[in-house]
Design an enzyme around this catalytic site. Structure first.
Site, PDB file in Angstrom:
ATOM      1  N   GLY A 350       0.640  -1.180  -0.057  1.00 61.04           N
ATOM      2  CA  GLY A 350       0.096   0.105  -0.192  1.00 61.04           C
ATOM      3  C   GLY A 350       1.011   1.275   0.048  1.00 61.04           C
ATOM      4  N   GLY A 352       0.395   5.410   0.965  1.00 60.39           N
ATOM      5  CA  GLY A 352      -0.500   6.563   1.698  1.00 60.39           C
ATOM      6  C   GLY A 352       0.533   7.542   1.914  1.00 60.39           C
ATOM      7  N   PHE A 354       1.813   8.491   4.954  1.00 60.91           N
ATOM      8  CA  PHE A 354       2.882   7.890   5.762  1.00 60.91           C
ATOM      9  C   PHE A 354       4.095   7.609   5.167  1.00 60.91           C
ATOM     10  CE2 PHE A 354      -0.301   4.466   5.321  1.00 60.91           C
ATOM     11  CZ  PHE A 354       0.467   3.553   4.803  1.00 60.91           C
ATOM     12  N   ARG A 356       5.279   4.175   2.212  1.00 61.98           N
ATOM     13  CA  ARG A 356       5.050   2.760   1.777  1.00 61.98           C
ATOM     14  C   ARG A 356       5.158   1.567   2.215  1.00 61.98           C
ATOM     15  NH1 ARG A 356       7.698   6.057  -1.811  1.00 61.98           N
ATOM     16  NH2 ARG A 356       9.547   5.207  -1.678  1.00 61.98           N
ATOM     17  N   LYS A 372       7.373  -0.902   6.597  1.00 61.36           N
ATOM     18  CA  LYS A 372       6.946   0.462   6.363  1.00 61.36           C
ATOM     19  C   LYS A 372       8.032   1.549   6.397  1.00 61.36           C
ATOM     20  CE  LYS A 372       3.186   1.837   8.929  1.00 61.36           C
ATOM     21  NZ  LYS A 372       2.332   2.342   9.816  1.00 61.36           N
ATOM     22  N   ASP A 468      -5.499   6.201  18.044  1.00 60.75           N
ATOM     23  CA  ASP A 468      -5.746   5.960  16.736  1.00 60.75           C
ATOM     24  C   ASP A 468      -6.441   4.633  16.465  1.00 60.75           C
ATOM     25  OD1 ASP A 468      -6.396   6.992  14.256  1.00 60.75           O
ATOM     26  OD2 ASP A 468      -4.522   6.368  13.379  1.00 60.75           O
TER      27      ASP A 468
END
Length: 661
Positions: A350, A352, A354, A356, A372, A468
């Site tokens: 994914g 985003g 933040f 990859r 990440k 979160d």
């Protein structure tokens, strides 16, 4: 003086009427207002962005268009057609999207790129004073913007959360079936946007450039734009990039007020540039052959030296003395590079705000991991942040995603988690085409996440506030156990201590109301988010869905209203059918309302939540709950243009690191 008074308005009206109809078959010599990265290429293309990160580009007509015949009148019918193409930096992921825009000004100041598409910022997103109408072509799925997927067309009014959206595609005239189109294919497509001012009907249609306009529109939306569109507006385009980037091209554009828009001459449109491919420079090739002819030995020596330098640079890391304390939790970049075969796109899970996330297999242990890569530009607070990450790496609970370690490079922090093969819970709750979860699976996941939160709040050596909690941060392992993950926003403090005031962070729809006043996170603010999580699992809905009817837009409000009417069971996810345990489902819905109560003191602790879920204690008297949820209570509405919502956009994506840590 007489001439100035009477002739000048006539000339202005003449100019406006002339500008109400224009056609650009390519943009050579076009009179457009450009800013940001937007430019006109020598071939006649309007290029809104390139592959620069976190940038935006705007292109507008230089003369305003008259959309009303009188100041208080209705909006005149209008239509536009344009040909566009999106060429992403990565073949599978686009870098945010672009939008056709009607704006009161051709100079959009103080706007943000990424999720805001260069149209809004975090403070004015959703403000009705914006007077912005847009149709977005978005290639990123952003939960905070309630995006339906990463390939959709949406109608935006004064904000980035679409009033209505659909996956990109068209309805075939031949068989009436929906045909998918990929916005990031790099292929040119054609879009029609038509507004009927009399019937207040807005239609958006998309198709490949090679076929005629489909008879049925992709999007049809009944909306009165009279309060949105002013007397005179500028028409144009806006695009933005984030960490993933794209070239956004407009090849041709036609616009018409109060009539059928002129068709574009497809044969006259400029060609898209060919994809950039790696090739050796001719001068370098000649030099190489000269060196070969002089001495094969010298060439081999130079090549060997270069390979050593490249290899050293490829695996270079950032290591400081203080990190020796965390040596057992640090991975080498070489390990992670091999685990992902050089971070190839085929291993990409994914993309985003933040960064990859990649799937990989550690070469020594053969353990499957999720890696990440988070970019940062500041080293402020790195030591404290890494110390907290290593502390979180000591968490051991069956319902938490284990953080295995980290790696640091210049400008980049890499986090290594245990891989969860069944992805995140939100995919099963909200994504069309995914197999739904049974009630027994959902109830098992709920109890698991509750157990993990109890461990964080009370049973570990320090208090951990997650900050979160939401369905997208609950991952499912191979046995479909729910595991709470993504501790990038977590805060730690000692038992008996007082949490420090911090910058507001989290996701809109899950933030406890008191945070907007104190910015002091507590275990109770986690319980509030857990309450919203309970409702979204039971109802199969996101916390905020602006496209629904007004009384259904905010999940908490909707469930609460049905509870008061005695119809709370009607809020359950329709996909459950009749296969559920009524007592368990009713318990989860009511417990969700109790946990998401506006008063922190009314919310239960996670230990009490566990007791309620396992039936060890009864739910509080409904009469007591009713007294707490009175019209005079401090309950904060999330719907409409509430200032709390306007100011609390999520910080969990773009500013994940080093913002107030």
């Amino acid at each position: 003086m007489f001439l100035k008074i009477f002739i000048w308005p006539l000339l202005l009206n003449l100019a406006l009427s002339t500008a109400s109809d224009f056609t650009y078959n390519g943009f050579k010599g076009a009179n457009l207002s450009l800013d940001g990265m937007a430019t006109l290429t020598s071939d006649g293309l309007l290029r809104l962005t390139n592959i620069s990160k976190h940038e935006q580009g705007h292109a507008f007509s230089t003369v305003p268009l008259q959309f009303k015949r009188s100041p208080m009148g209705t909006v005149i019918s209008f239509s536009t057609v344009f040909v566009f193409a999106i060429a992403p930096e990565y073949s599978m992921f686009g870098g945010h999207g672009f939008a056709f825009v009607l704006s009161p000004s051709m100079h959009l100041l103080q706007t943000f790129p990424t999720r805001y598409l260069g149209l809004f910022n975090s403070s004015n997103n959703g403000n009705p004073l914006n007077h912005i109408f847009a149709v977005e072509f978005d290639t990123i799925e952003d939960a905070e913007m309630a995006d339906i997927n990463d390939n959709h067309v949406g109608i935006d009014i004064n904000g980035g959360i679409s009033n209505k959206s659909k996956p990109t595609g068209f309805i075939s005239d031949d068989d009436g079936q929906f045909k998918n189109l990929s916005l990031v294919s790099g292929e040119p497509m054609i879009a029609w946007i038509e507004y009927d001012g009399i019937n207040m009907q807005l239609n958006v249609t998309v198709s490949p450039l090679s076929m005629p306009k489909p008879k049925l529109a992709l999007l049809s939306f009944t909306v009165n734009l009279s309060n949105v569109i002013l007397d005179h507006m500028y028409a144009g385009f806006s695009a933005s990039t984030g960490l993933p980037c794209s070239f956004h091209y407009i090849l041709g554009w036609s616009f018409k007020m109060d009539g059928k828009v002129p068709e574009l001459d497809i044969s006259s449109l400029p060609r898209l540039p060919r994809a950039v491919t790696s090739s050796k420079d001719k001068t370098g090739t000649i030099l190489m052959w000269l060196l070969l002819s002089l001495s094969v030995l010298v060439l081999m020596t130079v090549a060997a030296a270069r390979m050593i330098m490249v290899r050293k640079k490829r695996f270079s890391e950032l290591l400081e003395d203080w990190e020796l304390d965390f040596e057992l939790h640090r991975f080498s970049y070489k390990q992670l590079f091999k685990a992902t075969r050089g971070f190839k796109d085929e291993y990409l899970l994914g993309v985003g705000g933040f960064g990859r996330v990649y799937r990989g297999v550690l070469p020594d242990t053969k353990v499957e991991v999720a890696i990440k890569r988070v970019c940062h530009e500041s080293r402020q607070g790195v030591r404290e942040f890494v110390a907290e990450l290593v502390s979180l790496g000591q968490l051991q609970h069956r319902n938490l995603v284990p953080l295995l370690g980290y790696c640091r490079r210049e400008g980049e922090l890499i986090l290594v988690y245990e891989y969860m093969p069944n992805r995140s819970l939100d995919k099963y709750l909200f994504c069309e085409g995914e197999s739904t979860l049974s009630w027994s699976q959902r109830f098992w996941i709920i109890k698991g996440v509750a157990s993990g939160l109890l461990y964080l709040h009370e049973d570990w050596e320090r208090v951990v506030i997650h900050r979160d909690v939401k369905a997208s941060n609950v991952l499912l392992d191979g046995d479909m156990n729910g595991r709470l993950g993504d501790f990038g926003l977590a805060r730690l403090y000692d038992h008996g201590g007082v949490p420090q005031t911090t910058h507001l962070a989290g996701t809109v729809g899950y933030l406890a109301p008191e945070l907007s006043r104190t910015c002091r996170v507590t275990t109770s603010s986690d319980v509030f988010a857990f309450g919203v999580f309970l409702l979204e699992v039971a109802c199969g809905r996101r916390p905020i869905e602006p496209e629904k009817a007004e009384d259904m837009q905010v999940l908490i409000d909707w469930v609460l209203a049905n509870w008061r009417k005695g119809t709370i069971m009607e809020t359950r996810d329709e996909r459950l059918g009749e296969e559920y345990v009524a007592e368990e489902l009713e318990l989860v819905l009511k417990l969700g309302l109790l946990c998401s109560h506006p008063l922190p003191t009314a919310r239960p602790s996670m230990r009490r939540v566990i007791q309620l879920l396992h039936g060890n204690i009864p739910l509080p008297d409904p009469l007591l709950l009713n007294q707490l949820y009175t019209k005079d209570s401090a309950f904060v509405k999330y719907g409409g243009t509430n200032a709390y919502v306007m100011s609390c956009t999520s910080l969990s994506s773009e500013s994940l690191l080093f913002s107030g840590r």
